[in-house]
Design an enzyme around this catalytic site. Structure first.
Site: not given
Ligand code: NAD
Length: 369
Positions: A141, A245, A249
């Site tokens: 990222y 990430d 989730d």
């Protein structure tokens, strides 16, 4: 214990859920004779309306003078026309960066009373209590070079870590594991990626300083499968930004509702605590918001920023107790299942408060004996 806490309620259901969490923190202060100060600050859409900026300088400056920051959520559809850097969500990204936390903690807990809410079978989720430690400031990222060359029809990103970045987040995971079941599972893709080979070698080296903690390595693809098959096998799970990430989730299905999920970001100038959910404009102002994610976030704040482990655990027990008694906000209610009582945001907050008072009372009378 003295604690100054920045309260960044934000938009939508943010103020509703934050209010309940603050009431719980006030109760902990009262029962334990602590001195907690709450500093309400503007962020997100409400900050744009008041000052023109999603993160006013005054908010950031005041935050930096606090011992911890508790956030609700940001985001308001009325600002959808603004460019991304001016929208409420920009305030969130800016404050995360400014506070500098690099270790994002996200628990994935199977609450016994909510087993029916998970798409996984109860015998798979029973007893699951995983703590993810996700590296938050490095990896794909943030790595450069990055670009989208539209003329060439080509785009690229860079996954990059250095040893120091891996070492510092690994240490957070090992320290946390020492207080739990003394096991760390580090997740990477070391069979393919050099950056994962560095990750694995560095974590293995850090592990030498923690001989009491067992370290295992998992490849991210098989880990994605194991989390759904045998989640009980894991305790502290350490991983890099992108893998974290995705895996956090995925693991949210173990708990069964977005409204139940807390998080903490440690390692920066000031630790930042926030529920995982957003501002939920679809239910804002209706009293339907589940405050438990934010209340559990407040428990994390007490654990990691104030070392008040007993009080953090008491809040978690109070949440379990209220759920076991059948109280449900709309998001965690299941059809007409017997024994459920539908409650509003503030009723849920009051029930947790009451359960917490009983738990602390019991604790104090046990000490008195
Ligand atoms: P969301 O998390 O706000 O809502 C997704 C769904 O979950 C909605 O149906 C909502 O009603 C429900 N929900 C969320 N929290 C709940 C709670 N506590 N109790 C009961 N139900 C709950 O995500 P979204 O709809 O994609 O985004 C809405 C806004 O929030 C957007 O502006 C988005 O950018 C922002 N957002 C902010 C954060 C944050 O502040 N950390 C995170 C995600 C999204």
């Amino acid at each position: 214990m003295r604690l100054k806490i920045a309260i960044l309620a934000g938009d939508g259901i943010g103020p509703e859920v934050t209010n309940e969490a603050v009431n719980i923190l006030k109760a902990v202060a009262e029962f334990g004779g602590h001195d907690f100060t709450f500093v309400p600050l503007l962020i997100g859409g409400v900050a744009i309306t008041a000052t023109g900026s999603p993160l006013p300088t005054a908010t950031l400056d005041a935050c930096l003078e606090c011992d911890a920051a508790l956030m609700g959520a940001v985001g308001d559809n009325k600002f959808n026309e603004l460019t991304p850097d001016k929208r409420p969500e920009a305030g969130l990204l800016q404050i995360r960066q400014a506070l500098g936390g690099f270790a994002n903690l996200r628990p994935s807990i199977a609450f016994p009373a909510l087993a029916i809410n998970s798409p996984l079978r109860p015998e798979i989720t029973e007893g699951v209590n995983i703590l993810f430690v996700r590296e938050l400031l490095g990896g794909l990222y943030f790595g450069s070079p990055r670009a989208w060359d539209k003329a060439k029809g080509e785009a690229w990103n860079t996954m990059r870590y250095n040893k120091a970045e891996v070492t510092r987040v690994a240490r957070v995971a090992f320290e946390l594991a020492r207080k739990r079941s003394k096991k760390v599972t580090s997740v990477d893709k070391a069979n393919v990626l050099e950056v994962s080979q560095l990750w694995r070698a560095t974590v293995t080296e850090v592990a030498k300083d923690y001989p009491d903690v067992t370290l295992e390595h998992q490849l991210v693809d098989s880990m994605a499968m194991h989390l759904m098959n045998i989640p009980r096998n894991f305790d502290v799970v350490l991983t890099e930004n992108l893998f974290g990430d995705i895996l956090t989730d995925e693991s949210a299905v173990i708990t069964g509702s977005l409204g139940m999920l807390p998080s903490a970001t440690l390692g920066g100038t000031v630790n930042l605590y926030e529920p995982v959910h957003g501002s939920a404009p679809d239910i804002a102002g209706t009293g339907k918001a589940n405050p438990l994610g934010t209340i559990l976030t407040a428990a994390m704040l007490l654990r990691h920023s104030a070392n008040l482990e007993q009080d953090a655990a008491a809040i978690e027990s109070a949440v379990n107790k209220v759920l076991a008694a059948g109280h449900r906000t709309a998001d965690i209610a299941r059809g007409n299942a017997a024994g459920q009582h539908l409650v509003s945001t503030s009723e849920m907050g009051k029930l947790v408060h009451q359960a917490l008072a009983e738990i602390i009372d019991q604790r104090q009378s046990m000490h008195a004996v």
